[in-house]
Design an enzyme around this catalytic site. Structure first.
Site, PDB file in Angstrom:
ATOM      1  N   GLU A 208     -21.965  16.935  56.063  1.00 57.54           N
ATOM      2  CA  GLU A 208     -20.577  16.553  55.792  1.00 57.54           C
ATOM      3  C   GLU A 208     -19.870  17.591  54.927  1.00 57.54           C
ATOM      4  O   GLU A 208     -18.714  17.948  55.184  1.00 57.54           O
ATOM      5  CB  GLU A 208     -20.499  15.197  55.075  1.00 57.54           C
TER       6      GLU A 208
ATOM      7  N   CYS B 159     -23.823  10.054  51.578  1.00 58.09           N
ATOM      8  CA  CYS B 159     -24.291   9.807  50.214  1.00 58.09           C
ATOM      9  C   CYS B 159     -23.083   9.809  49.267  1.00 58.09           C
ATOM     10  O   CYS B 159     -21.949  10.044  49.682  1.00 58.09           O
ATOM     11  CB  CYS B 159     -25.300  10.881  49.809  1.00 58.09           C
TER      12      CYS B 159
END
Length: 142
Positions: free
Chosen positions: A48, A76
């Protein structure tokens, strides 16, 4: 999501945890990346994060308003914060991550009052495929 899965498989082939991400704007992929923390010796080199950096560069903007993120694993806390700061419109993720996830698991970052921007979130897309990819990777490591 297919581009994210392609990136996840490429990450696994490099010996990285198989997570991939793609950022789309106006129906066009503007950036895609797979995990590279081991290769780059950088704990922030999650799929990401790398995709966000590439999209910002491609669009010449630190804000990714109007962009959607597709990722094979629930982001996360670090990635959720970057998603929020980048003002990503929507997040689509495959497998839930009860241990490290921070969107629908753990701290539920986007639901915190200190979160400045919360994208729309859609989880569980192609979840069994992502889970199988992760499971096979870790079984091969044991």
């Amino acid at each position: 999501m297919s581009a994210a899965f392609d990136e996840a498989r490429a990450a696994a082939a490099r010996g990285e945890v198989p997570v991939g991400a793609a950022i789309v704007k106006d129906g066009r992929i503007v950036a895609a990346a797979g995990n590279r923390p081991r290769e780059l010796r950088d704990p922030s080199a999650h799929a990401e994060m790398l995709a966000i950096r590439r999209a910002c560069e491609a669009l010449d903007d630190e804000r990714l308003s109007g962009c959607d993120l597709y990722v094979t694993l629930e982001p996360c806390t670090m990635c959720a914060a970057a998603i929020s700061f980048a003002r990503i419109r929507r997040v689509y993720y495959a497998a839930h991550d009860p241990k490290g996830g921070a969107v629908d698991s753990g701290v539920r970052f986007f639901q915190q009052p200190t979160c400045h921007h919360a994208p729309e979130v859609y989880g569980g897309i192609r979840e069994s495929e992502a889970a199988a990819l992760l499971r096979a990777f870790f079984e091969g490591r044991r």
